[in-house]
Design an enzyme around this catalytic site. Structure first.
Site, short mmCIF file in Angstrom:
data_model
loop_
_atom_site.label_atom_id
_atom_site.label_comp_id
_atom_site.label_asym_id
_atom_site.label_seq_id
_atom_site.Cartn_x
_atom_site.Cartn_y
_atom_site.Cartn_z
N ASP A 1 0.66 9.54 -16.96
CA ASP A 1 1.76 10.21 -16.31
C ASP A 1 1.80 9.84 -14.71
OD1 ASP A 1 4.29 11.82 -16.87
OD2 ASP A 1 3.34 13.31 -15.77
N SER A 2 3.00 9.62 -14.25
CA SER A 2 3.00 9.22 -13.11
C SER A 2 4.48 9.81 -12.29
CB SER A 2 2.81 7.55 -12.81
OG SER A 2 4.07 6.99 -13.72
N TYR B 1 11.56 3.87 -8.53
CA TYR B 1 11.89 4.27 -7.26
C TYR B 1 11.18 3.26 -6.48
CZ TYR B 1 12.58 8.75 -9.42
OH TYR B 1 13.21 9.89 -10.13
N ASP B 2 10.71 2.09 -6.76
CA ASP B 2 10.03 0.86 -6.01
C ASP B 2 11.07 0.45 -4.86
OD1 ASP B 2 7.72 1.03 -7.17
OD2 ASP B 2 8.12 -0.74 -8.48
N HIS C 1 -0.26 3.08 -6.88
CA HIS C 1 -1.24 4.41 -7.44
C HIS C 1 -1.60 3.98 -8.94
CE1 HIS C 1 3.07 3.91 -8.72
NE2 HIS C 1 3.00 4.77 -9.51
N ARG C 2 -0.94 3.19 -9.62
CA ARG C 2 -1.31 2.92 -11.00
C ARG C 2 -2.48 1.91 -10.88
NH1 ARG C 2 3.17 1.74 -12.33
NH2 ARG C 2 3.42 3.92 -13.07
P1 ITT Z 1 5.93 6.77 -20.62
O1 ITT Z 1 5.76 8.40 -20.57
O2 ITT Z 1 6.54 6.55 -22.18
O3 ITT Z 1 4.53 6.01 -20.29
P2 ITT Z 1 7.82 7.31 -18.56
O4 ITT Z 1 8.98 6.45 -18.00
O5 ITT Z 1 8.47 8.39 -19.17
O6 ITT Z 1 7.14 6.49 -19.59
P3 ITT Z 1 6.36 9.02 -16.90
O7 ITT Z 1 6.74 10.15 -17.80
O8 ITT Z 1 4.88 8.96 -16.41
O9 ITT Z 1 6.42 7.58 -17.60
O10 ITT Z 1 7.37 8.80 -15.72
C1 ITT Z 1 7.31 8.14 -14.60
C2 ITT Z 1 8.57 7.97 -13.69
O11 ITT Z 1 8.02 8.09 -12.48
C3 ITT Z 1 8.98 6.61 -14.21
O12 ITT Z 1 10.04 6.53 -15.18
C4 ITT Z 1 9.77 6.13 -12.59
O13 ITT Z 1 10.96 6.63 -12.50
C5 ITT Z 1 8.52 7.01 -11.79
N1 ITT Z 1 7.52 6.26 -11.42
C6 ITT Z 1 6.25 5.98 -11.87
N2 ITT Z 1 5.48 4.96 -11.30
C7 ITT Z 1 6.35 4.17 -10.66
C8 ITT Z 1 6.15 2.89 -9.92
O14 ITT Z 1 5.20 2.10 -9.94
N3 ITT Z 1 7.36 2.36 -9.30
C9 ITT Z 1 8.35 3.14 -9.35
N4 ITT Z 1 8.66 4.25 -10.07
C10 ITT Z 1 7.88 4.63 -10.74
#
Ligand code: ITT
Length: 206
Positions: A74-75, A159-160, A185-186
């Site tokens: 989750d990110s 949001y990159d 972060h990832r």
């Molecule tokens: P999964 O849960 O299926 O993995 P998701 O897109 O729903 O996919 P998250 O719930 O973790 O994933 O939401 C993460 C969101 O945060 C993602 O959709 C982006 O909008 C933002 N995000 C996370 N990491 C990012 C990155 O490296 N660059 C840009 N935006 C990011």
């Protein structure tokens, strides 16, 4: 760690998947693949207010569909000046069905009147490992940046384009995939996953 260890990733996000595929290259010491049939499984609803709870919940839920070690993450983007928003709600910040561009536009709108000093933002990632319905470990990290006033760059996702990484003077969307995987972060959280999987601690737990 035995080279035969397999880790299955549960994600619906093609941007994340692309980055993980590169991060877990041939030298990772284990094989990373998308959880088979992921797209046809009932979706886990991420309703909790913290990254850790959503990451653990996702990993526990999807780990029940496989015998292999399951990785979920989750990110999101945390903006302290907005009380931490969009945070764990980053993916749904502009409602369901909205696009990356919609979310970026909404955030830029919220930030429009904010002075430079309030434009600090943090990408956060919590990666969770689980096996057959049992939590194994959580790994978390972040990277700090500054929100630009307009999108820049075509790479990456989410949001990159508005996340300026000051040490390089470019947004994450202006970095090559390899550059983003050095600093994101990832990548930082995933390096902890790799270290764990290579450690004696994991040999005891797995
Ligand atoms: P999964 O849960 O299926 O993995 P998701 O897109 O729903 O996919 P998250 O719930 O973790 O994933 O939401 C993460 C969101 O945060 C993602 O959709 C982006 O909008 C933002 N995000 C996370 N990491 C990012 C990155 O490296 N660059 C840009 N935006 C990011």
């Amino acid at each position: 760690m035995p080279g035969s260890v397999k880790v299955q990733l549960a994600t619906s996000n093609p941007g994340k998947l692309r980055e993980y595929r590169k991060l877990a290259g041939p030298d990772a010491g284990f094989r990373l693949e998308l959880l088979p049939d992921f797209a046809s499984l009932p979706v886990f609803e991420e309703t909790e207010p913290t990254f850790a709870e959503n990451a653990a919940g996702k990993a526990l839920y999807y780990s029940r569909f496989t015998d292999e070690l399951l990785l979920a993450e989750d990110s999101g983007l945390v903006v302290p000046a907005l009380g931490g928003a969009p945070g764990p709600f980053s993916a749904r910040y502009a409602g369901t069905g909205a696009s990356d561009a919609d979310r970026v536009r909404k955030l830029l709108g919220e930030m429009e009147a904010r002075p430079a000093g309030e434009r600090v933002a943090r990408f956060v990632a919590v990666a969770a490992l689980a096996r057959q319905g049992e939590a194994v470990a959580l790994f978390s990290d972040f990277v700090e940046g500054v929100l630009t006033r307009e999108p820049r760059g075509e790479n990456g996702f989410g949001y990159d384009p508005i996340f300026l990484f000051e040490p390089l003077g470019r947004t994450f969307a202006q970095l090559s995939p390899d550059e983003k995987n050095l600093y994101s972060h990832r990548a930082r959280a995933f390096r902890k996953v790799v270290a764990f999987l290579c450690s004696r601690e994991s040999a005891l737990l797995l």
